[in-house]
Design an enzyme around this catalytic site. Structure first.
Site, PDB file in Angstrom:
ATOM      1  N   HIS A 377       0.803  -1.222   0.000  1.00 17.30           N
ATOM      2  CA  HIS A 377       0.000   0.000   0.000  1.00 17.30           C
ATOM      3  C   HIS A 377       0.834   1.270   0.000  1.00 17.30           C
ATOM      4  O   HIS A 377       0.289   2.340   0.279  1.00 17.30           O
ATOM      5  CB  HIS A 377      -0.915   0.030   1.222  1.00 17.30           C
ATOM      6  CG  HIS A 377      -2.096  -0.879   1.135  1.00 17.30           C
ATOM      7  ND1 HIS A 377      -3.264  -0.540   0.495  1.00 17.30           N
ATOM      8  CD2 HIS A 377      -2.289  -2.136   1.615  1.00 17.30           C
ATOM      9  CE1 HIS A 377      -4.130  -1.532   0.595  1.00 17.30           C
ATOM     10  NE2 HIS A 377      -3.562  -2.513   1.263  1.00 17.30           N
ATOM     11  N   LYS A 568      -8.355  13.737   4.662  1.00 18.29           N
ATOM     12  CA  LYS A 568      -7.519  12.536   4.625  1.00 18.29           C
ATOM     13  C   LYS A 568      -6.463  12.688   5.707  1.00 18.29           C
ATOM     14  O   LYS A 568      -6.340  13.750   6.322  1.00 18.29           O
ATOM     15  CB  LYS A 568      -6.877  12.337   3.258  1.00 18.29           C
ATOM     16  CG  LYS A 568      -6.121  13.559   2.735  1.00 18.29           C
ATOM     17  CD  LYS A 568      -5.571  13.316   1.329  1.00 18.29           C
ATOM     18  CE  LYS A 568      -6.667  13.416   0.296  1.00 18.29           C
ATOM     19  NZ  LYS A 568      -6.823  12.201  -0.482  1.00 18.29           N
ATOM     20  N   ARG A 569      -5.720  11.623   5.935  1.00 21.29           N
ATOM     21  CA  ARG A 569      -4.631  11.683   6.914  1.00 21.29           C
ATOM     22  C   ARG A 569      -3.693  12.849   6.582  1.00 21.29           C
ATOM     23  O   ARG A 569      -3.400  13.107   5.418  1.00 21.29           O
ATOM     24  CB  ARG A 569      -3.875  10.343   6.877  1.00 21.29           C
ATOM     25  CG  ARG A 569      -2.761  10.188   7.879  1.00 21.29           C
ATOM     26  CD  ARG A 569      -2.373   8.711   7.966  1.00 21.29           C
ATOM     27  NE  ARG A 569      -2.155   8.122   6.654  1.00 21.29           N
ATOM     28  CZ  ARG A 569      -0.965   8.022   6.061  1.00 21.29           C
ATOM     29  NH1 ARG A 569       0.112   8.509   6.649  1.00 21.29           N
ATOM     30  NH2 ARG A 569      -0.851   7.443   4.891  1.00 21.29           N
ATOM     31  N   LYS A 574       0.633  14.256   1.002  1.00 19.90           N
ATOM     32  CA  LYS A 574      -0.753  14.520   0.598  1.00 19.90           C
ATOM     33  C   LYS A 574      -0.988  16.012   0.360  1.00 19.90           C
ATOM     34  O   LYS A 574      -2.005  16.406  -0.195  1.00 19.90           O
ATOM     35  CB  LYS A 574      -1.721  13.970   1.654  1.00 19.90           C
ATOM     36  CG  LYS A 574      -1.659  12.442   1.756  1.00 19.90           C
ATOM     37  CD  LYS A 574      -2.602  11.918   2.827  1.00 19.90           C
ATOM     38  CE  LYS A 574      -2.493  10.406   3.000  1.00 19.90           C
ATOM     39  NZ  LYS A 574      -3.055   9.647   1.868  1.00 19.90           N
ATOM     40  N   THR A 676      -8.679   6.353  -1.738  1.00 17.41           N
ATOM     41  CA  THR A 676     -10.062   5.893  -1.874  1.00 17.41           C
ATOM     42  C   THR A 676     -11.047   7.026  -1.607  1.00 17.41           C
ATOM     43  O   THR A 676     -12.189   6.963  -2.037  1.00 17.41           O
ATOM     44  CB  THR A 676     -10.368   4.717  -0.926  1.00 17.41           C
ATOM     45  OG1 THR A 676      -9.997   5.072   0.409  1.00 17.41           O
ATOM     46  CG2 THR A 676      -9.617   3.472  -1.346  1.00 17.41           C
ATOM     47  N   LYS A 680     -14.852   8.001  -3.295  1.00 23.16           N
ATOM     48  CA  LYS A 680     -16.082   8.317  -2.575  1.00 23.16           C
ATOM     49  C   LYS A 680     -16.661   9.644  -3.046  1.00 23.16           C
ATOM     50  O   LYS A 680     -17.872   9.782  -3.250  1.00 23.16           O
ATOM     51  CB  LYS A 680     -15.807   8.355  -1.069  1.00 23.16           C
ATOM     52  CG  LYS A 680     -15.386   7.018  -0.485  1.00 23.16           C
ATOM     53  CD  LYS A 680     -14.739   7.184   0.882  1.00 23.16           C
ATOM     54  CE  LYS A 680     -14.041   5.893   1.299  1.00 23.16           C
ATOM     55  NZ  LYS A 680     -13.160   6.056   2.463  1.00 23.16           N
TER      56      LYS A 680
END
Length: 836
Positions: A377, A568-569, A574, A676, A680
């Site tokens: 991952h 998100k985290r 990111k 992911t 969504k």
């Protein structure tokens, strides 16, 4: 004294469970609710706690699941089914009630039953705690996988850990993240069934003793160990409208004895329960901070605890049916390792087969490498777990011996393939040599598995070209791609009932179990009446999100504004930092009077930073400081609102995704494995602004370039640019970025906290910035301007929204699981027996 495992066996009573099926109508639900509320829970009309009403409803629903649960298990047994076991240290389940009602077909009757009792489902559902047994996408993916496996009637069991405290609850104090414990089990979990008859014993410490068995074969056994018990708790996982109910088995650690009575009688009270406390600590907290030595030890204990308990459980079930005949074991069983966390399965399965069941090495290795499969991952080298050899030697001495033997035999194969290439052998060794030798867990998983997959097309390609290139050259047949997805039951049908109803009205309800049917919405994007209804549903969802933001953050979001969301985290790759730099740019434009053609924008950023990740926590502080300055400036007014949404979780996402217009997927290209959240948002009609990273690439391919706001360097361009990256030159040449940096550096957002953002500023200006923030800033601004212009044309935006939902069929975990099953698991779909 009888241990918990030594439960007395009963003679089978075949008629004990022959009961008539439970009713699925309103009257039956009402009667069961009354019975549980009054007799089982002992409550009456004076009780005002929603918890007991919730529990009574759950017990009635669980009974109906129980019928189907047994029918499913009996069908698997009768079919002698090949079965898969999904091992994951994380399962971010969220709330269970709504999903269970949907999949059982009770979404309509359950609210009516409660109304007959003067109750509201929405109020009762709020009493359920999020099962936050995961850190982010990996754990939520595992939960989605289980839903899809049950919906596809695949015999798959999930194995995880029953953490007493889930992912920490995040509060914001003076802009800083503060972590509070999330004791999600404080009121119990009515969905779970304890199974003490399946307790397993887990060893730690001790030493290996070698001996010759009665046939003269040299064997090892683990002795003088300090053992704990693994107690299983089962949670039902219902498929959608098909009667299948699979199992998630979560392990809780307990001491082998409650306490040392001798020490207790001697007055040594703390010492008497020390072993009990140490045992229970293993499953006390999700993801201990492994910055400390004790944190590392606990993390490794958790990983081995999960691997050993789960493997022993499967082997015990096999022996119960087949005795010691393992000739068809690999034919009938497959284990999927969700990332490196369960990598201890490789040496542990070898240990169990050799030490407990008297297999020779070659025979045990043949079974191990035919049954284990590994999903990677991450593309971040630092995220590939490595554990000190000395820690293995102390905690898991027998496993370390087996790992060294695996390494020696496997490196001999490498040497045969590339004679004399000692540098390659060093790179590929399971043991990283150095002052502190380390066990490379990802390498261990690759060597011991027959399948290795990435989770998006780009991710899988970069794995074989980069991180795992040596292994790909040795075993190209092992590597494959399985692009992630999300379950449409929770992430569209469940969380967005208004949109789900509109879709079903137009194309029928078949899309809930076959998301590719959403493609039939595409022609409707040109229908003005349908666009108007779609836009009205979106506005209702934005109003719902605005209410939640008001309740949580005390900031007003106007539904006419562009809802721009990144949840998100919190991590540098990111690039929440790039997002807030753009927000500062918008603020600067307003203050300078550049508001021609302005589009009002509400920016929501949410996510948790790991407790020991100081830079991520500094970014949270920056976001909150910028938000405070902007939200309190009357000159800005309604043009721009910014919030950092606290304690982001599954339940919050179920409101956020339906209400989002613009989905921020802005990671540095080549760093995000898949993502992911992007799926969504897309499924709920948001339009993506993003880089060519992870599954963004495939989202863009599905929806078309014109319905995706692309920006930034590609993964290949990032690598090329890194060689001569000069952010100082970029900043100097870009007036917008220069002004943003000036606002940061002059302390405009930290006037009373001098220097707190110096590390962030230095990171942006650093030529070694791994995340290339300055490099992508200008491209990001241009894409954001395109998004604002598109939003001004509401007909165009609504059309883009419809087309995003219509193109999201590929991103159902149903498709993902079909891919896993076709290429890796090879299971048969099995229908459950009729409930009777």
């Amino acid at each position: 004294m009888m241990s918990r495992k030594e439960t007395k066996a009963l003679t089978p009573l075949p008629n004990l469970t022959d009961l008539p099926p439970l009713g699925m109508d309103v009257h039956s639900l009402v009667e069961d609710f009354r019975r549980y509320y009054t007799y089982t829970l002992g409550r009456d009309r004076h009780c005002r706690s929603a918890h007991y009403a919730y529990s009574a409803l759950v017990l009635g629903v669980r009974d109906r699941l129980m019928e189907r649960w047994k029918a499913t298990r009996y069908a698997y047994e009768a079919a002698d089914a090949r079965q898969a076991y999904y091992l994951s240290l994380e399962f971010l389940m969220g709330r269970t009630l709504g999903n269970a009602l949907l999949n059982l077909g009770l979404s309509g009757d359950a609210p009516l039953a409660l109304q007959c009792l003067g109750l509201e489902l929405e109020e009762i559902a709020e009493a359920e705690h999020d099962a936050g047994l995961g850190n982010g996408g990996l754990g939520r993916l595992a939960a989605c996988f289980l839903d899809s496996c049950a919906t596809l009637k695949l015999p798959v069991t999930g194995y995880g850990i029953r953490y007493e405290y889930g992912m920490f609850r995040q509060t914001i104090v003076d802009g800083h993240q503060v972590e509070e414990p999330d004791h999600w089990l404080r009121e119990g979990n009515p969905w779970e069934i304890e199974r003490p008859e399946y307790i397993q014993r887990i060893r730690f410490g001790g030493r290996t003793e070698f001996y010759r068995d009665r046939d003269g074969v040299l064997r090892g056994r683990w002795v003088d160990s300090r053992d704990v018990l693994a107690v299983p708790f089962d949670i039902p996982i219902p498929g959608y409208d098909n009667g299948t109910v699979n199992t998630l088995r979560l392990w809780k650690s307990e001491a082998t004895e409650e306490f040392d009575l001798g020490e207790f009688n001697a007055g040594l009270y703390p010492e008497s329960v020390a072993a009990k406390n140490a045992a229970e600590n293993i499953t006390m907290v999700l993801y201990p901070n492994d910055a400390s030595e004790s944190g590392k030890e606990l993390r490794l204990r958790q990983q081995y605890f999960l691997a050993s308990a789960s493997l022993q459980d499967v082997l015990a079930r096999w022996i119960g049916t087949n005795g010691e005949d393992f000739s068809r074991f690999a034919e009938k069983n497959v284990f999927q390792l969700n990332d490196t966390h369960p990598s201890c399965c490789v040496p542990e399965l070898m240990r169990l087969l050799m030490d407990e069941h008297r297999f020779g090495w070659d025979q045990a290795w043949k079974i191990t490498t035919a049954t284990l499969a590994y999903t990677n991952h991450t593309l971040l080298p630092e995220a590939l777990e490595k554990w000190p050899v000395r820690l293995f030697r102390t905690l898991l001495p027998r496993l370390l011996e087996i790992i060294y033997e695996i390494n020696a035999r496997y490196l001999a194969e490498v040497a045969r393939r590339w004679p004399g290439d000692t540098e390659r052998q060093r790179r590929m060794s399971l043991i990283e040599e150095g002052p502190e030798p380390m066990v490379r867990m990802a390498y261990l998983a690759i060597v011991g598995s027959f399948s290795v997959n990435g989770v998006a097309a780009l991710h899988s390609r970069l794995l074989t070209e980069g991180l795992f290139r040596d292994f790909y050259e040795l075993w190209p047949e092992k590597f494959n791609n399985k692009t992630n997805g999300v379950t449409p039951r929770r992430w569209l049908a469940g969380c967005n009932p208004a949109l789900a109803g509109l879709i079903s009205e137009k194309i029928g309800e078949g899309w809930v179990a076959d998301l590719f049917q959403l493609a039939r919405l595409a022609p409707l994007a040109d229908d003005p009446e349908f666009r108007e209804r779609w836009a009205e549903v979106k506005r209702q969802n934005k109003e719902h999100l605005a209410r939640m933001v008001k309740d949580e953050c005390r900031i007003d979001f106007h539904p006419d504004a562009l809802f721009d969301v990144q949840v998100k985290r919190i991590h540098e790759y990111k690039r929440q930092l790039l997002n807030i730099l753009h927000v500062i740019h918008l603020y600067d434009r307003i203050k300078r009077g550049e508001s021609d053609g302005w589009v009002d924008r509400c920016v929501l950023i949410g996510g948790k930073a790991a407790p020991g990740y100081l830079m991520a926590k500094s970014i949270i502080k920056l976001i909150n400081n910028v938000a405070q300055v902007i939200n309190e400036d009357p000159e800005v007014g309604g043009k721009l609102k910014v919030v950092f949404f606290p304690d982001y979780r599954v339940t919050a996402m179920e409101v956020i995704a339906p209400g989002t217009d613009l989905s921020e997927q802005i990671s540095t290209a080549g760093k995000e494995a898949s993502g992911t959240g992007n799926m969504k948002f897309m499924m709920n009609g948001a339009v993506t602004i993003g880089t060519l990273d992870g599954a963004n690439i495939e989202i863009r391919e599905e929806v078309g370039d014109e319905n995706f706001f692309l920006f930034g360097l590609s993964a290949e361009q990032v690598q090329e640019r890194r060689r001569s990256y000069d952010p100082e030159t970029i900043i100097a040449a870009d007036d917008d970025l220069r002004r943003v940096m000036q606002l940061l550096e002059c302390g405009h957002f930290n006037q009373f906290e001098p220097g707190i953002f110096d590390a962030i500023i230095a990171a942006i200006r650093n030529p070694g910035d791994m995340w290339m923030t300055a490099a992508d800033f200008r491209s990001y601004l241009e894409a954001q301007r395109e998004a604002a212009a598109a939003y001004k044309d509401r007909e165009r935006w609504t059309r883009m929204s419809i087309l995003n939902t219509a193109a999201s069929g590929k991103f159902s975990t149903d498709r993902t699981m079909i891919d896993y099953n076709r290429d890796i698991w090879r299971l048969e779909q099995i229908s459950p027996f009729p409930v009777k």
